[in-house]
Design a protein around this motif. Structure first.
Motif, PDB file in Angstrom:
ATOM      1  N   PRO A 100       0.809  -1.401   0.052  1.00 22.31           N
ATOM      2  CA  PRO A 100       0.083   0.054  -0.056  1.00 22.31           C
ATOM      3  C   PRO A 100       0.814   1.226   0.052  1.00 22.31           C
ATOM      4  O   PRO A 100       0.473   2.209  -0.456  1.00 22.31           O
ATOM      5  CB  PRO A 100      -0.741  -0.063   1.204  1.00 22.31           C
ATOM      6  N   TYR A 101       2.139   1.217   0.546  1.00 17.91           N
ATOM      7  CA  TYR A 101       2.848   2.349   0.514  1.00 17.91           C
ATOM      8  C   TYR A 101       3.505   2.807  -0.900  1.00 17.91           C
ATOM      9  O   TYR A 101       4.065   3.861  -1.272  1.00 17.91           O
ATOM     10  CB  TYR A 101       3.857   2.213   1.372  1.00 17.91           C
ATOM     11  N   LEU A 102       3.286   1.809  -1.702  1.00 20.97           N
ATOM     12  CA  LEU A 102       3.902   2.351  -3.120  1.00 20.97           C
ATOM     13  C   LEU A 102       2.625   2.520  -4.227  1.00 20.97           C
ATOM     14  O   LEU A 102       2.809   2.738  -5.146  1.00 20.97           O
ATOM     15  CB  LEU A 102       4.516   0.807  -3.692  1.00 20.97           C
ATOM     16  N   THR A 103       1.312   2.722  -3.595  1.00 21.49           N
ATOM     17  CA  THR A 103       0.185   3.243  -4.371  1.00 21.49           C
ATOM     18  C   THR A 103      -0.548   4.326  -3.697  1.00 21.49           C
ATOM     19  O   THR A 103      -1.399   4.672  -4.041  1.00 21.49           O
ATOM     20  CB  THR A 103      -0.780   1.976  -4.190  1.00 21.49           C
ATOM     21  N   LYS A 104       0.443   4.891  -2.923  1.00 20.16           N
ATOM     22  CA  LYS A 104      -0.086   6.424  -2.139  1.00 20.16           C
ATOM     23  C   LYS A 104       0.527   7.546  -2.784  1.00 20.16           C
ATOM     24  O   LYS A 104       1.852   7.343  -3.440  1.00 20.16           O
ATOM     25  CB  LYS A 104       0.359   6.376  -0.689  1.00 20.16           C
ATOM     26  N   SER A 110       2.793  14.670   2.443  1.00 23.49           N
ATOM     27  CA  SER A 110       2.809  13.246   2.976  1.00 23.49           C
ATOM     28  C   SER A 110       3.916  13.288   4.162  1.00 23.49           C
ATOM     29  O   SER A 110       4.886  14.083   4.435  1.00 23.49           O
ATOM     30  CB  SER A 110       3.572  12.464   1.688  1.00 23.49           C
ATOM     31  N   THR A 111       3.412  12.368   5.173  1.00 20.53           N
ATOM     32  CA  THR A 111       4.183  12.297   6.542  1.00 20.53           C
ATOM     33  C   THR A 111       5.433  11.766   6.217  1.00 20.53           C
ATOM     34  O   THR A 111       5.719  10.833   5.446  1.00 20.53           O
ATOM     35  CB  THR A 111       3.382  11.632   7.669  1.00 20.53           C
ATOM     36  N   GLY A 112       6.432  11.841   7.159  1.00 16.01           N
ATOM     37  CA  GLY A 112       7.628  11.237   7.305  1.00 16.01           C
ATOM     38  C   GLY A 112       7.598   9.902   7.534  1.00 16.01           C
ATOM     39  O   GLY A 112       8.351   9.031   7.127  1.00 16.01           O
ATOM     40  N   ALA A 113       6.461   9.327   8.551  1.00 16.46           N
ATOM     41  CA  ALA A 113       6.341   7.933   8.496  1.00 16.46           C
ATOM     42  C   ALA A 113       5.974   7.358   7.343  1.00 16.46           C
ATOM     43  O   ALA A 113       6.427   6.167   7.168  1.00 16.46           O
ATOM     44  CB  ALA A 113       5.341   7.707   9.482  1.00 16.46           C
ATOM     45  N   ASP A 114       4.880   7.764   6.483  1.00 19.37           N
ATOM     46  CA  ASP A 114       4.793   7.367   5.120  1.00 19.37           C
ATOM     47  C   ASP A 114       6.115   7.233   4.269  1.00 19.37           C
ATOM     48  O   ASP A 114       6.174   6.110   3.657  1.00 19.37           O
ATOM     49  CB  ASP A 114       3.577   8.089   4.804  1.00 19.37           C
ATOM     50  N   ARG A 115       6.662   8.099   4.497  1.00 19.28           N
ATOM     51  CA  ARG A 115       7.862   8.177   3.295  1.00 19.28           C
ATOM     52  C   ARG A 115       8.976   6.802   3.886  1.00 19.28           C
ATOM     53  O   ARG A 115       9.566   6.447   3.262  1.00 19.28           O
ATOM     54  CB  ARG A 115       8.493   9.538   3.484  1.00 19.28           C
ATOM     55  N   ALA A 116       9.181   6.912   5.267  1.00 21.58           N
ATOM     56  CA  ALA A 116      10.002   5.964   5.877  1.00 21.58           C
ATOM     57  C   ALA A 116       9.511   4.517   5.222  1.00 21.58           C
ATOM     58  O   ALA A 116      10.274   3.395   5.023  1.00 21.58           O
ATOM     59  CB  ALA A 116      10.027   6.025   7.208  1.00 21.58           C
ATOM     60  N   SER A 117       7.991   4.252   5.441  1.00 17.09           N
ATOM     61  CA  SER A 117       7.231   3.023   5.169  1.00 17.09           C
ATOM     62  C   SER A 117       7.574   2.777   3.570  1.00 17.09           C
ATOM     63  O   SER A 117       8.029   1.556   3.278  1.00 17.09           O
ATOM     64  CB  SER A 117       5.949   2.975   5.392  1.00 17.09           C
ATOM     65  N   ARG A 118       7.410   3.599   2.888  1.00 14.48           N
ATOM     66  CA  ARG A 118       7.893   3.809   1.330  1.00 14.48           C
ATOM     67  C   ARG A 118       9.227   3.438   0.902  1.00 14.48           C
ATOM     68  O   ARG A 118       9.410   2.464   0.072  1.00 14.48           O
ATOM     69  CB  ARG A 118       7.299   4.885   0.385  1.00 14.48           C
ATOM     70  N   GLU A 119      10.207   3.868   1.719  1.00 16.24           N
ATOM     71  CA  GLU A 119      11.657   3.402   1.510  1.00 16.24           C
ATOM     72  C   GLU A 119      11.746   1.946   1.734  1.00 16.24           C
ATOM     73  O   GLU A 119      12.476   1.310   1.060  1.00 16.24           O
ATOM     74  CB  GLU A 119      12.454   4.390   2.281  1.00 16.24           C
ATOM     75  N   ALA A 120      11.211   1.623   3.068  1.00 17.03           N
ATOM     76  CA  ALA A 120      11.274   0.191   3.295  1.00 17.03           C
ATOM     77  C   ALA A 120      10.679  -0.704   2.100  1.00 17.03           C
ATOM     78  O   ALA A 120      11.279  -1.839   1.883  1.00 17.03           O
ATOM     79  CB  ALA A 120      10.507  -0.253   4.811  1.00 17.03           C
TER      80      ALA A 120
END
Length: 317
Positions: A100-104, A110-120
């Motif tokens: 889901p973090y690749l489809t947002k 965008s929040t820092g938490a979402d960006r960190a999850s996208r990086e993972a």
């Protein structure tokens, strides 16, 4: 049911040892409380990543990803196949909750938490493509119809495409590697397309999706100007749509294909589909994807997960 009791060679895993290892992963995953339907749980994604990493680290020496015990590989060809299959299943499991973090859409809000999850998510997705390529090398062309090969390459590449499409502020981590990984996937699926009907359906879809991507603008620098199309990007690196990044040789299968008898290899069953189940309408744009008939893939794959409704129609090529 006597296979487990047989010892093909001193200390070698039996032909069904990998099933037990897979069951251990399954038991580990089922102990996690599932998130509500449609919800994204960052903590659960991180916990699952840790659990799968621990499981990968506990694999028997013959199945390890790093520095595996390969002394039986030449004689027992099912062992390198099982090794690569286990790695693929492990990273596929790890990748699931990060999709889901690749489809947002990522922009200034965008929040820092979402960006960190996208990086993972990007890190796991790129590594999944790497292990999927190793599995491809192991089975191609002798048993290229092994269904997980096409599915993993196609599924991973589609979500990496989605990550690029939703990267509105051009902040996608490792974006150059993502572009190249998608291009590699197109090449691999193309090689599979004459062999498996599923790949024959997936190939034009994936290439159409890949050709819609645009490389983020780069700062001016000396030397040739970089292209913004994914196909042109890889042609600069010596890749072409007609070839893979590497030549697949029989050596990757442990020897010449002519010297391997069917009884020598314990290959999984194919789940390829009959011709009548693979008939699909022409694909001229993203809106056509939802009308596709991709056989039993429909039971485990949904175009809506990619959230591509806003993507402009792609020109017919």
């Amino acid at each position: 049911m006597k296979l487990e009791a047989q010892d093909p060679q001193d200390g070698a895993p039996s032909p069904i040892a990998h099933i037990l290892v897979q069951c251990q992963l399954g038991l580990t995953v089922t102990r996690l409380d599932p998130a509500p339907e449609g919800a994204v749980d960052t903590s659960k994604a991180g916990l699952l990543k840790e659990l799968v990493t621990e499981w990968l680290g506990s694999l028997p020496p013959a199945y390890r990803e790093t520095d595996p015990d390969t002394r039986w590989d030449d004689q027992l060809l099912y062992i390198p196949l099982q090794r690569r299959q286990l790695h693929a299943i492990g990273y596929m499991t790890m990748f699931g909750p990060f999709k889901p973090y690749l489809t947002k859409v990522y922009d200034s809000s965008s929040t820092g938490a979402d960006r960190a999850s996208r990086e993972a998510a990007v890190d796991v997705g790129l590594h999944l493509m790497t292990v999927s390529r190793r599995l491809f090398d192991q089975v191609f062309p002798i048993n290229a119809k092994f269904h997980i090969v096409t599915f993993l390459i196609f599924d991973t590449a589609a979500f990496l495409c989605s990550a690029i499409i939703h990267d509105k502020d051009h902040s996608l981590p490792r974006h150059e590697e993502v572009f190249r990984s998608v291009r590699l996937a197109c090449s691999l699926v193309k090689q599979l397309s004459p062999i498996t009907k599923t790949a024959a359906i997936c190939y034009p879809v994936l290439t159409k999706l890949a050709n819609s991507l645009r490389k983020p603008a780069k700062k001016a620098s000396p030397g040739p100007v970089a292209s913004d199309s994914i196909s042109q990007l890889d042609s600069l690196a010596g890749l072409t749509p007609e070839s893979s990044t590497e030549t697949i040789s029989p050596d990757a299968l442990g020897g010449s294909s002519e010297s391997i008898a069917a009884t020598d290899v314990f290959f999984p069953a194919s789940l390829d589909f009959p011709v009548q189940a693979m008939l699909t309408p022409p694909i001229t744009g993203v809106s056509d994807f939802s009308d596709m008939d991709i056989g039993q893939f429909d039971q485990i794959w949904d175009w809506q997960d990619l959230d591509l409704n806003f993507l402009p129609e792609m020109p017919v090529q």
